[in-house]
Design a protein around this motif. Structure first.
Motif, PDB file in Angstrom:
ATOM      1  N   ARG A  67       0.602  -0.909  -0.026  1.00  0.00           N
ATOM      2  CA  ARG A  67       0.021   0.051  -0.092  1.00  0.00           C
ATOM      3  C   ARG A  67       0.801   1.421   0.213  1.00  0.00           C
ATOM      4  NH1 ARG A  67      -4.544   1.145   4.506  1.00  0.00           N
ATOM      5  NH2 ARG A  67      -2.714   2.375   5.421  1.00  0.00           N
ATOM      6  N   GLY A  68       2.200   1.620   0.584  1.00  0.00           N
ATOM      7  CA  GLY A  68       3.222   2.227   0.954  1.00  0.00           C
ATOM      8  C   GLY A  68       3.571   2.976  -0.743  1.00  0.00           C
ATOM      9  N   ALA A  69       3.302   1.886  -1.855  1.00  0.00           N
ATOM     10  CA  ALA A  69       4.576   2.154  -2.870  1.00  0.00           C
ATOM     11  C   ALA A  69       2.767   2.197  -4.118  1.00  0.00           C
ATOM     12  CB  ALA A  69       4.917   0.700  -3.171  1.00  0.00           C
ATOM     13  N   ARG A  70       1.707   1.719  -3.583  1.00  0.00           N
ATOM     14  CA  ARG A  70       0.522   1.868  -4.577  1.00  0.00           C
ATOM     15  C   ARG A  70       0.625   0.541  -5.602  1.00  0.00           C
ATOM     16  NH1 ARG A  70      -4.024   3.751  -3.442  1.00  0.00           N
ATOM     17  NH2 ARG A  70      -4.461   3.969  -5.182  1.00  0.00           N
ATOM     18  N   ARG A  71       1.798  -0.471  -5.544  1.00  0.00           N
ATOM     19  CA  ARG A  71       2.430  -0.899  -7.201  1.00  0.00           C
ATOM     20  C   ARG A  71       2.433  -1.925  -6.973  1.00  0.00           C
ATOM     21  NH1 ARG A  71       1.114   3.255  -9.232  1.00  0.00           N
ATOM     22  NH2 ARG A  71       1.877   4.793 -10.393  1.00  0.00           N
ATOM     23  N   GLU A  72       2.728  -3.414  -7.780  1.00  0.00           N
ATOM     24  CA  GLU A  72       2.365  -4.797  -7.685  1.00  0.00           C
ATOM     25  C   GLU A  72       3.952  -5.296  -7.348  1.00  0.00           C
ATOM     26  OE1 GLU A  72       4.716  -6.089 -10.051  1.00  0.00           O
ATOM     27  OE2 GLU A  72       5.058  -3.834 -10.986  1.00  0.00           O
ATOM     28  N   ALA A  73       3.956  -6.180  -6.686  1.00  0.00           N
ATOM     29  CA  ALA A  73       5.968  -6.511  -6.236  1.00  0.00           C
ATOM     30  C   ALA A  73       6.668  -5.637  -6.887  1.00  0.00           C
ATOM     31  CB  ALA A  73       6.193  -7.932  -6.342  1.00  0.00           C
ATOM     32  N   ILE A  74       6.815  -5.776  -8.420  1.00  0.00           N
ATOM     33  CA  ILE A  74       8.568  -5.622  -9.130  1.00  0.00           C
ATOM     34  C   ILE A  74       8.276  -4.145  -9.560  1.00  0.00           C
ATOM     35  CG2 ILE A  74       9.633  -5.254 -10.262  1.00  0.00           C
ATOM     36  CD1 ILE A  74       8.887  -8.038 -11.525  1.00  0.00           C
ATOM     37  N   TYR A  77       8.866  -2.012  -5.521  1.00  0.00           N
ATOM     38  CA  TYR A  77      10.192  -2.529  -4.882  1.00  0.00           C
ATOM     39  C   TYR A  77      11.275  -0.997  -5.589  1.00  0.00           C
ATOM     40  CZ  TYR A  77       9.241  -5.933  -2.112  1.00  0.00           C
ATOM     41  OH  TYR A  77       8.803  -6.889  -1.179  1.00  0.00           O
ATOM     42  N   LYS A  78      10.676  -0.974  -6.967  1.00  0.00           N
ATOM     43  CA  LYS A  78      11.796  -0.158  -7.317  1.00  0.00           C
ATOM     44  C   LYS A  78      10.813   1.455  -7.052  1.00  0.00           C
ATOM     45  CE  LYS A  78      12.126  -1.804 -12.185  1.00  0.00           C
ATOM     46  NZ  LYS A  78      11.570  -2.020 -13.801  1.00  0.00           N
ATOM     47  N   THR A  79       9.859   1.304  -6.598  1.00  0.00           N
ATOM     48  CA  THR A  79       9.598   2.747  -5.936  1.00  0.00           C
ATOM     49  C   THR A  79       9.611   3.665  -4.901  1.00  0.00           C
ATOM     50  OG1 THR A  79       7.263   2.436  -7.273  1.00  0.00           O
ATOM     51  CG2 THR A  79       7.039   4.133  -5.787  1.00  0.00           C
ATOM     52  N   LEU A  80       9.534   1.918  -3.905  1.00  0.00           N
ATOM     53  CA  LEU A  80      10.516   2.657  -2.469  1.00  0.00           C
ATOM     54  C   LEU A  80      12.215   3.085  -2.016  1.00  0.00           C
ATOM     55  CD1 LEU A  80       7.698   0.536  -0.675  1.00  0.00           C
ATOM     56  CD2 LEU A  80       7.652   2.700  -1.100  1.00  0.00           C
ATOM     57  N   ALA A  81      12.703   2.506  -3.190  1.00  0.00           N
ATOM     58  CA  ALA A  81      13.799   1.771  -3.293  1.00  0.00           C
ATOM     59  C   ALA A  81      14.525   2.108  -4.923  1.00  0.00           C
ATOM     60  CB  ALA A  81      14.859   0.830  -2.663  1.00  0.00           C
ATOM     61  N   PHE A  88      14.777  -6.660  -7.046  1.00  0.00           N
ATOM     62  CA  PHE A  88      15.214  -7.772  -7.184  1.00  0.00           C
ATOM     63  C   PHE A  88      14.324  -8.702  -6.080  1.00  0.00           C
ATOM     64  CE2 PHE A  88      17.180  -8.300  -2.991  1.00  0.00           C
ATOM     65  CZ  PHE A  88      18.131  -9.242  -2.738  1.00  0.00           C
ATOM     66  N   VAL A  89      14.515  -8.264  -5.175  1.00  0.00           N
ATOM     67  CA  VAL A  89      13.286  -9.168  -4.794  1.00  0.00           C
ATOM     68  C   VAL A  89      11.755  -9.456  -4.901  1.00  0.00           C
ATOM     69  CG1 VAL A  89      12.057  -8.382  -1.792  1.00  0.00           C
ATOM     70  CG2 VAL A  89      14.419  -7.872  -2.053  1.00  0.00           C
ATOM     71  N   GLY A  90      11.644  -8.378  -5.790  1.00  0.00           N
ATOM     72  CA  GLY A  90      10.066  -8.185  -6.311  1.00  0.00           C
ATOM     73  C   GLY A  90      10.118  -9.536  -7.073  1.00  0.00           C
ATOM     74  N   ARG A  91      11.178  -9.794  -8.595  1.00  0.00           N
ATOM     75  CA  ARG A  91      11.333 -10.307  -8.909  1.00  0.00           C
ATOM     76  C   ARG A  91      11.646 -11.608  -8.790  1.00  0.00           C
ATOM     77  NH1 ARG A  91      15.590  -6.306 -11.691  1.00  0.00           N
ATOM     78  NH2 ARG A  91      14.811  -5.128 -13.262  1.00  0.00           N
ATOM     79  N   LEU A  92      12.055 -12.025  -7.657  1.00  0.00           N
ATOM     80  CA  LEU A  92      12.146 -13.047  -6.770  1.00  0.00           C
ATOM     81  C   LEU A  92      11.037 -13.423  -6.786  1.00  0.00           C
ATOM     82  CD1 LEU A  92      13.906 -16.070  -5.839  1.00  0.00           C
ATOM     83  CD2 LEU A  92      13.390 -14.280  -3.245  1.00  0.00           C
ATOM     84  N   GLY A  93       9.775 -12.711  -6.010  1.00  0.00           N
ATOM     85  CA  GLY A  93       8.488 -13.590  -5.890  1.00  0.00           C
ATOM     86  C   GLY A  93       7.978 -13.708  -7.047  1.00  0.00           C
ATOM     87  N   VAL A  94       8.119 -12.742  -7.877  1.00  0.00           N
ATOM     88  CA  VAL A  94       7.170 -13.204  -9.464  1.00  0.00           C
ATOM     89  C   VAL A  94       7.915 -14.447  -9.558  1.00  0.00           C
ATOM     90  CG1 VAL A  94       6.664 -12.758 -11.600  1.00  0.00           C
ATOM     91  CG2 VAL A  94       6.889 -10.848  -9.378  1.00  0.00           C
ATOM     92  N   LEU A  95       9.487 -14.479 -10.272  1.00  0.00           N
ATOM     93  CA  LEU A  95       9.447 -15.946  -9.969  1.00  0.00           C
ATOM     94  C   LEU A  95       9.574 -17.424  -9.416  1.00  0.00           C
ATOM     95  CD1 LEU A  95      11.460 -17.937 -11.588  1.00  0.00           C
ATOM     96  CD2 LEU A  95      13.386 -17.361 -10.103  1.00  0.00           C
ATOM     97  N   GLY A  96       9.391 -16.766  -8.201  1.00  0.00           N
ATOM     98  CA  GLY A  96       9.300 -18.010  -7.062  1.00  0.00           C
ATOM     99  C   GLY A  96       8.008 -18.575  -7.242  1.00  0.00           C
ATOM    100  N   CYS A  97       6.326 -17.605  -7.377  1.00  0.00           N
ATOM    101  CA  CYS A  97       5.592 -18.056  -7.201  1.00  0.00           C
ATOM    102  C   CYS A  97       4.767 -18.919  -9.082  1.00  0.00           C
ATOM    103  CB  CYS A  97       4.636 -16.574  -8.176  1.00  0.00           C
ATOM    104  SG  CYS A  97       4.048 -15.812  -6.412  1.00  0.00           S
TER     105      CYS A  97
END
Length: 447
Positions: A67-74, A77-81, A88-97
């Motif tokens: 909610r802080g970024a109001r964006r999907e996973a990848i 993290y680009k928005t907040l950092a 890569f945390v978001g990309r890891l999540g997409v690959l993991g899913c």
């Protein structure tokens, strides 16, 4: 940032959908047999403690990031950092899913086929060999592939309609039905002769039956049962209204998850003990042991059908969240058609799932690091990628995300004192990371 992003229509819709994402194979399939193998009541109590302390803290963290970024996973993290490696945390999540779906949907296909067989009266029969039936469903190539395809088709259709008209609408029907079916089964189980022995095994803690390994299993089960670690909840919470209370919403999901685990135990263990079966039967408990037990009771076919249908509902609601993180990654800012991306994603997951679907038949002898395709993918996702994802999210929320934004998201829509925020931050800074590292080392078999 654009505010034209689709949102959940209500807090209830968000909670039901998020609870649906968390309540899946882990809560209904894995929890009963893991509890049965690790002492019953003592395991359940430790599981609750870990879920409240560890799982809830992680769930709040993913909600705040999303909610802080109001964006999907990848993009979150680009928005907040920005301009950092944290994406890569978001990309890891997409690959993991994606990898998780490749074998999760195989099991979903089994449940779908079993549900169809049960409803049509083709599971329970006099003299039936339930082990052989399970081997036929899982080992026959065409059944495994058809089950996988049908299960994915349901996912693609639902997710093509979006958040409100797809996922939320489906969960508003499936989750209440899941609880209704569960309550019916619990009532029936508790009325069986000898049922109280099963209740005592499940609810009366006997710490003489718990081992160090059992404690670690309880910790891992509490952690993974809430669908945290792959940023699924980051994506779901990105559609959440800014005025909603994140700690309260996360607490509601945790309570529902624990309640479902309670219902699962009360539905299964009285049946197992009533018919003199072994509670520590392992993964075959639901597909082989329970059909044998239901076959011995009046209207057993009906109750088995109800159980398999609720199992199907839970598996579907959980798979929605896994596929959504993939779809949302390619439909951010409405650059691509959701329906088209959903269909393509479904086809790609189907192709990736073929080796896992055939791992119990024609590819049973093909091994990777001594494991079948199914087991190797499961090990990679559950024992390596998921703990790492959890650890990185914990580090991100404490050490990289803007502290002011974290505080605003935690306290928005509520009057929680600063002490609660401090307690949660303490847990995320010290308790959660250390716990993840212990689980990770244990999963790798290093101690």
């Amino acid at each position: 940032m654009s505010d034209q992003r689709e949102q959940w229509s209500s807090k209830l819709g968000f909670i039901l959908s998020t609870a649906g994402a968390a309540i899946g194979l882990g809560a209904i399939w894995k929890f009963p047999y893991v509890a049965g193998m690790n002492g019953g009541g003592a395991f359940f109590l430790i599981f609750i403690i870990f879920t409240v302390l560890i799982g809830l803290s992680m769930l709040v963290s993913e909600f705040i990031i999303g909610r802080g970024a109001r964006r999907e996973a990848i993009t979150a993290y680009k928005t907040l950092a920005p301009q950092s490696a944290w994406v890569f945390v978001g990309r890891l999540g997409v690959l993991g899913c994606f990898l998780l779906l490749s074998f999760y949907c195989v099991v979903g296909g089994w449940v779908l086929l079993y549900s169809g067989l049960a409803v049509s009266g083709n599971v329970i029969a006099e003299g039936a060999d339930y082990g052989q039936l399970f081997a036929q469903v899982t080992g026959t190539p065409w059944t495994g592939l058809v089950g996988l395809a049908l299960f994915l088709l349901i996912n693609v259709i639902v997710l093509s309609f979006g958040i409100k008209n797809g996922i939320e609408r489906a969960n508003k029907y499936l989750m209440p039905l899941l609880f209704i079916f569960f309550l019916i089964l619990v009532i029936r189980s508790l009325t069986l002769e000898g049922a109280m022995e099963g209740v005592r095994f499940f609810l009366q803690p006997d710490f003489s039956n718990i081992t160090g390994e059992g404690i670690l299993y309880a910790l891992g089960q509490s952690f993974f049962s809430l669908a945290v670690g792959f940023s699924c909840m980051v994506t779901y919470s990105s559609y959440l209204n800014k005025n909603e209370n994140i700690p309260a919403a996360a607490s509601s999901v945790v309570v529902m998850n624990i309640f479902v685990s309670l219902l699962a135990g009360l539905a299964i263990f009285p049946v197992v003990f009533s018919f003199g079966l072994e509670p520590a039967e392992g993964p075959g408990l639901l597909f082989m042991v329970l059909p044998a037990a239901f076959s011995q009771m009046p209207l057993g076919g009906l109750f088995l059908s109800l159980f398999l249908l609720l199992f199907l509902f839970a598996t579907l609601t959980s798979s929605f969240s896994l596929l959504e993180i993939i779809i949302s990654a390619f439909t951010e800012n409405n650059k691509r058609s959701r329906a088209k991306v959903a269909l393509i994603s479904g086809v790609v997951v189907f192709l990736a799932g073929i080796p896992a679907a055939l791992s119990f038949g024609v590819l049973a002898d093909v091994q990777l690091f001594g494991k079948t395709f199914f087991d190797a993918t499961d090990y990679l996702v559950s024992n390596i990628m998921l703990p790492l994802g959890c650890l990185f999210i914990a580090l991100f929320i404490v050490h990289r995300m803007d502290r002011k934004l974290v505080s605003e998201e935690f306290t928005a829509g509520n009057s929680l004192s600063a002490s609660w925020l401090s307690l949660w931050l303490f847990l995320m800074k010290w308790v959660v990371p250390l716990t993840i590292i212990v689980v990770f080392i244990n999963m790798l078999g290093l101690f």
